[in-house]
Design a protein around this motif. Structure first.
Motif, PDB file in Angstrom:
ATOM      1  N   VAL A 219      -2.388  -1.580  -5.137  1.00 17.23           N
ATOM      2  CA  VAL A 219      -3.558  -1.339  -4.450  1.00 17.23           C
ATOM      3  C   VAL A 219      -4.701  -1.417  -5.103  1.00 17.23           C
ATOM      4  O   VAL A 219      -5.744  -2.121  -4.817  1.00 17.23           O
ATOM      5  CB  VAL A 219      -3.356   0.059  -3.735  1.00 17.23           C
ATOM      6  N   ARG A 220      -4.526  -0.979  -6.570  1.00 15.94           N
ATOM      7  CA  ARG A 220      -5.588  -1.244  -7.467  1.00 15.94           C
ATOM      8  C   ARG A 220      -6.104  -2.610  -7.782  1.00 15.94           C
ATOM      9  O   ARG A 220      -7.001  -2.946  -7.683  1.00 15.94           O
ATOM     10  CB  ARG A 220      -5.246  -0.488  -8.800  1.00 15.94           C
TER      11      ARG A 220
ATOM     12  N   LYS B 151      -7.812  -4.118  -4.388  1.00 14.23           N
ATOM     13  CA  LYS B 151      -8.938  -3.631  -4.524  1.00 14.23           C
ATOM     14  C   LYS B 151     -10.164  -4.284  -5.407  1.00 14.23           C
ATOM     15  O   LYS B 151     -10.978  -4.556  -5.079  1.00 14.23           O
ATOM     16  CB  LYS B 151      -9.029  -2.102  -4.511  1.00 14.23           C
TER      17      LYS B 151
ATOM     18  N   ILE C 165      -6.697  -2.600   4.259  1.00 17.33           N
ATOM     19  CA  ILE C 165      -5.150  -2.772   3.349  1.00 17.33           C
ATOM     20  C   ILE C 165      -4.217  -2.259   4.414  1.00 17.33           C
ATOM     21  O   ILE C 165      -4.393  -0.955   4.736  1.00 17.33           O
ATOM     22  CB  ILE C 165      -5.210  -2.346   2.019  1.00 17.33           C
TER      23      ILE C 165
ATOM     24  N   LEU D  55      -0.462  -1.168   4.744  1.00 16.40           N
ATOM     25  CA  LEU D  55       0.753  -1.225   4.078  1.00 16.40           C
ATOM     26  C   LEU D  55       1.801  -0.783   5.227  1.00 16.40           C
ATOM     27  O   LEU D  55       1.649   0.451   5.906  1.00 16.40           O
ATOM     28  CB  LEU D  55       0.596   0.211   3.169  1.00 16.40           C
TER      29      LEU D  55
ATOM     30  N   ALA E  29       2.357   5.614  -0.565  1.00 18.64           N
ATOM     31  CA  ALA E  29       1.305   5.061   0.588  1.00 18.64           C
ATOM     32  C   ALA E  29       0.333   6.221   1.161  1.00 18.64           C
ATOM     33  O   ALA E  29      -0.848   5.857   1.338  1.00 18.64           O
ATOM     34  CB  ALA E  29       2.114   4.454   1.508  1.00 18.64           C
TER      35      ALA E  29
ATOM     36  N   LEU F 255      -2.049   7.211  -1.118  1.00 24.51           N
ATOM     37  CA  LEU F 255      -3.259   6.428  -1.335  1.00 24.51           C
ATOM     38  C   LEU F 255      -4.375   6.316  -0.202  1.00 24.51           C
ATOM     39  O   LEU F 255      -5.690   6.071  -0.511  1.00 24.51           O
ATOM     40  CB  LEU F 255      -2.628   5.029  -1.771  1.00 24.51           C
TER      41      LEU F 255
ATOM     42  N   ILE G  43      -7.457   1.905   3.733  1.00 27.12           N
ATOM     43  CA  ILE G  43      -5.730   2.031   3.944  1.00 27.12           C
ATOM     44  C   ILE G  43      -5.258   2.435   5.045  1.00 27.12           C
ATOM     45  O   ILE G  43      -5.859   3.653   5.282  1.00 27.12           O
ATOM     46  CB  ILE G  43      -5.285   2.402   2.637  1.00 27.12           C
TER      47      ILE G  43
ATOM     48  N   SER H  66       4.295  -6.832  -1.763  1.00 32.57           N
ATOM     49  CA  SER H  66       3.845  -5.429  -2.387  1.00 32.57           C
ATOM     50  C   SER H  66       4.460  -5.260  -3.798  1.00 32.57           C
ATOM     51  O   SER H  66       4.018  -4.369  -4.523  1.00 32.57           O
ATOM     52  CB  SER H  66       3.861  -4.245  -1.531  1.00 32.57           C
TER      53      SER H  66
END
Ligand code: UDP
Ligand code: MG
Length: 330
Positions: free
Chosen positions: A29-30, A33, A45, A47, A60, A63, A70, A102
């Motif tokens: 994710v980092r 982004k 995003i 997931l 998840a 986050l 997200i 992922s």
């Protein structure tokens, strides 16, 4: 196809299936982004937790609780990669949607190049592997063999060395969403849609964490899905085999008659006629199966209920100028 790529603001949706990816998800994710920030586009995003048995859901959700872009789609159990991707696609709202694994094998930084290709007019920008680190020689060999076979058996041009890592314009996504066939080979379905599809070469990385969820058995089943989704050639092989057998019995029959003319006692009496009759009717039965297969293949094609055509635009005069406008898909 026309699309919104010329707008300065657009929304990008990133769809990532996750199955036991707790270890790498925050880093994934980092990096996604970071790319979106660099592109300066609005983004979401998605997931998709595909029934993970580790802490993926908790990671998840954590986050998502700290980041409003997200969304977490939690599937009730493990439905498999292609189904998880489909669940994400069904929810994604972007003008362009990116499918990405992922596990960081697909480097998120490549998304920037895909967006550039899309803004230059591509309907699909698919990642094409230049190299693959951290894969076994066996996986590389079987993958190569598979793409050869697929190319030989199907009419649609499914590019080699691609995965599902790709960006698709909204219009492609909408067509894809209308294709509800249960055995899904998404990269093939996307190339079936057509439009302007361009390759973005990239180097596939080893996994960041965790291990592959595609052992040989699953890969093999996936290959069978791919071939049977795009080809009824295996059904047709029966017909060719039948015709070959029948032709051979005719040749053998003529051969026996000719030999008997010159040497009446060459064969044990009755033997050639019995063998030839048995093989001939074997061929006839195969042919009957082949004919049934032909109809079965047609029913199979019909049951997939893919769109019969996809309209790019309809051109007509508007205010004295010829203008193309998108048509509603039937
Ligand atoms: N995946 C999934 N459901 C599954 C198997 C895999 O959502 O049943 C996800 C997985 O988390 C990863 C992607 O699909 O993001 C690709 O799987 P994997 O990396 O195991 O395959 P490989 O890259 O080894 O072919
Ligand atoms: Mg992987």
């Amino acid at each position: 196809m026309s699309h919104a790529a010329n707008l300065t603001t657009y929304q990008l949706a990133i769809v990532a299936p996750c199955y036991n990816e707790a270890g790498g998800l925050p880093e994934f994710v980092r990096r996604v982004k970071a790319v979106c920030a660099q592109l300066g586009c609005a983004h979401e995003i998605i997931l998709v937790n595909d029934g993970s048995r580790d802490g993926t859901l908790a990671v998840a959700l954590d986050l998502a609780s700290r980041d409003p872009v997200i969304r977490v789609v939690n599937l009730l159990r493990n439905f498999g990669h292609q189904a998880a991707v489909t669940a994400g696609l069904d929810l994604a709202e972007g003008e362009a949607v990116v499918l990405i694994d992922s596990d960081l094998q697909d480097p998120p930084e490549v998304i920037a190049e895909m967006v550039a290709a899309w803004r230059a007019g591509a309907d699909v920008a698919y990642g094409q592997r230049r190299s693959r680190e951290g894969e076994t020689a066996f996986k590389l060999f079987t993958a190569k063999l598979f793409y050869r076979l697929l190319r030989g058996l199907t009419k649609s041009e499914i590019p080699a060395d691609t995965g599902d890592f790709r960006l698709m314009d909204r219009r492609v996504v909408d067509v894809l969403r209308s294709m509800r066939e249960p055995h899904r080979f998404i990269r093939g379905m996307v190339s079936w849609v057509g439009g302007k599809q361009v390759a973005v070469p990239y180097d596939r990385k080893p996994r960041f964490a965790g291990e592959t969820k595609y052992p040989f058995g699953k890969m093999f089943a996936f290959a069978v899905d791919a071939i049977t989704s795009f080809s009824i050639v295996p059904l047709r092989l029966v017909t060719w085999l039948a015709l070959t057998v029948i032709a051979l019995t005719v040749v053998a029959g003529v051969g026996v008659v000719v030999v008997k003319l010159f040497n009446p006692h060459y064969f044990i009496p009755g033997y050639p006629s019995i063998i030839i009759t048995i093989v001939f009717f074997g061929g006839v039965q195969l042919l009957a199966l082949g004919i049934i297969g032909e109809y079965l293949g047609r029913m199979y094609e019909a049951s997939k209920a893919r769109p019969l055509y996809i309209v790019e635009q309809v051109y007509a005069q508007h205010d004295g100028r010829l203008t193309g406008r998108p048509a509603a898909q039937p």
